[in-house]
Scaffold this motif. Structure first.
Motif, short mmCIF file in Angstrom:
data_model
loop_
_atom_site.label_atom_id
_atom_site.label_comp_id
_atom_site.label_asym_id
_atom_site.label_seq_id
_atom_site.Cartn_x
_atom_site.Cartn_y
_atom_site.Cartn_z
N CYS A 16 67.46 40.29 69.70
CA CYS A 16 66.42 40.43 68.46
C CYS A 16 66.86 39.28 67.59
CB CYS A 16 66.49 41.76 67.62
SG CYS A 16 65.99 43.29 68.47
N TYR A 17 66.99 38.18 68.11
CA TYR A 17 67.81 36.87 67.36
C TYR A 17 66.32 36.51 66.60
CZ TYR A 17 69.95 32.89 66.44
OH TYR A 17 70.87 31.70 65.83
N ARG A 18 65.17 36.31 67.33
CA ARG A 18 64.02 35.76 66.72
C ARG A 18 63.75 36.41 65.55
NH1 ARG A 18 59.81 35.28 71.02
NH2 ARG A 18 61.04 37.21 71.79
N ALA A 19 63.52 37.98 65.71
CA ALA A 19 63.13 38.72 64.67
C ALA A 19 64.05 38.72 63.39
CB ALA A 19 63.19 40.17 65.29
N GLY A 20 65.31 38.61 63.58
CA GLY A 20 66.33 38.44 62.59
C GLY A 20 66.03 37.26 61.86
N THR A 21 66.04 36.24 62.77
CA THR A 21 65.78 35.02 62.11
C THR A 21 64.43 34.83 61.18
OG1 THR A 21 66.78 33.89 63.91
CG2 THR A 21 65.24 32.37 62.57
N ARG A 22 63.27 35.37 61.73
CA ARG A 22 62.28 35.55 60.86
C ARG A 22 62.63 36.20 59.35
NH1 ARG A 22 58.00 38.90 59.64
NH2 ARG A 22 55.91 37.76 59.43
N GLY A 32 58.21 28.46 58.93
CA GLY A 32 58.47 27.64 60.55
C GLY A 32 58.19 28.66 61.62
N CYS A 33 58.99 28.73 62.63
CA CYS A 33 58.73 29.62 63.90
C CYS A 33 60.07 29.43 64.66
CB CYS A 33 57.49 28.89 64.68
SG CYS A 33 57.95 27.55 65.37
N ALA A 34 60.27 30.59 65.63
CA ALA A 34 61.18 30.80 66.38
C ALA A 34 60.74 31.12 67.53
CB ALA A 34 62.21 31.85 65.75
N GLY A 40 67.09 29.64 77.98
CA GLY A 40 67.90 30.56 77.45
C GLY A 40 68.26 30.44 75.93
N ARG A 41 67.99 29.24 75.53
CA ARG A 41 68.31 28.98 73.94
C ARG A 41 66.87 29.33 73.15
NH1 ARG A 41 69.08 22.72 73.89
NH2 ARG A 41 67.02 22.82 75.40
N VAL A 42 67.28 29.49 71.93
CA VAL A 42 66.26 29.72 70.88
C VAL A 42 65.90 28.61 70.17
CG1 VAL A 42 65.50 31.07 68.99
CG2 VAL A 42 66.57 32.24 70.96
N GLU A 43 64.62 28.18 69.90
CA GLU A 43 64.43 26.87 69.12
C GLU A 43 63.56 27.57 68.06
OE1 GLU A 43 61.93 22.79 69.54
OE2 GLU A 43 60.78 24.86 69.92
N VAL A 44 64.30 26.90 66.72
CA VAL A 44 63.81 27.21 65.36
C VAL A 44 63.50 26.21 64.80
CG1 VAL A 44 64.37 28.42 63.08
CG2 VAL A 44 65.49 29.27 65.18
N VAL A 45 62.29 26.04 64.32
CA VAL A 45 61.69 25.06 63.51
C VAL A 45 61.55 25.66 62.04
CG1 VAL A 45 59.85 23.34 62.86
CG2 VAL A 45 60.49 23.67 65.22
N ALA A 46 62.22 25.04 61.04
CA ALA A 46 62.27 25.72 59.71
C ALA A 46 61.86 24.39 58.64
CB ALA A 46 63.72 26.17 59.56
N CYS A 47 61.12 24.85 57.78
CA CYS A 47 60.72 24.14 56.49
C CYS A 47 61.07 24.67 55.11
CB CYS A 47 59.26 23.75 56.45
SG CYS A 47 58.44 22.82 55.28
N HIS A 83 53.68 27.27 56.56
CA HIS A 83 53.54 28.47 55.63
C HIS A 83 53.82 29.78 56.74
CE1 HIS A 83 51.43 26.27 52.61
NE2 HIS A 83 50.92 25.62 53.49
N GLY A 84 54.30 30.42 56.17
CA GLY A 84 54.71 31.85 56.87
C GLY A 84 55.97 31.50 57.84
N PHE A 85 56.17 32.67 58.68
CA PHE A 85 57.14 32.42 60.00
C PHE A 85 56.87 33.22 61.08
CE2 PHE A 85 60.98 32.22 62.24
CZ PHE A 85 61.59 30.96 61.78
N ARG A 86 56.51 32.51 61.85
CA ARG A 86 55.91 33.08 63.15
C ARG A 86 56.98 33.07 64.27
NH1 ARG A 86 53.71 28.02 64.01
NH2 ARG A 86 53.78 27.43 66.31
N ILE A 87 56.78 34.02 65.25
CA ILE A 87 57.69 34.38 66.45
C ILE A 87 56.79 34.08 67.70
CG2 ILE A 87 59.05 35.85 67.91
CD1 ILE A 87 59.85 37.27 65.40
N ASP A 88 57.06 32.97 68.34
CA ASP A 88 56.44 32.60 69.62
C ASP A 88 56.90 33.03 70.89
OD1 ASP A 88 54.44 31.08 67.96
OD2 ASP A 88 55.49 29.35 68.51
#
Length: 88
Positions: A16-22, A32-34, A40-47, A83-88
């Motif tokens: 649940c890393y991406r959901a927690g990040t969101r 941004g997005c995660a 095996g890594r997670v990429e996060v782009v944040a603004c 705008h917003g934060f999405r999980i891809d």
């Protein structure tokens, strides 16, 4: 707004890393997005505000309870207006 790309390695998929990040990002006013990467890594782009990006980075280094973060690499990106934060 300031924008950063974070590459997070360790045990960060399937915990649940991406959901927690969101959740953290939205609470900090960060857009941004995660997404999971094939390696095996997670990429996060944040603004967002610089202080908010720093706070998000601090959380990324901990992650949710099931995560075991090994490294977080941060790189600045050109300023964006997301705008917003999405999980891809």
């Amino acid at each position: 707004m300031p924008t950063a790309r974070f590459l997070v390695s360790g045990r960060v998929q399937g915990v649940c890393y991406r959901a927690g990040t969101r959740e953290q990002a939205l609470g900090l006013g960060v857009a941004g997005c995660a997404k999971n990467l094939p390696d095996g890594r997670v990429e996060v782009v944040a603004c967002g505000a610089a202080e908010a990006l720093d706070a998000l980075e601090h959380w990324l280094r901990q992650g949710p309870p099931g995560a075991r973060v090994a490294t977080v690499d941060r790189a600045a990106l050109p300023d964006q207006s997301l705008h917003g934060f999405r999980i891809d």
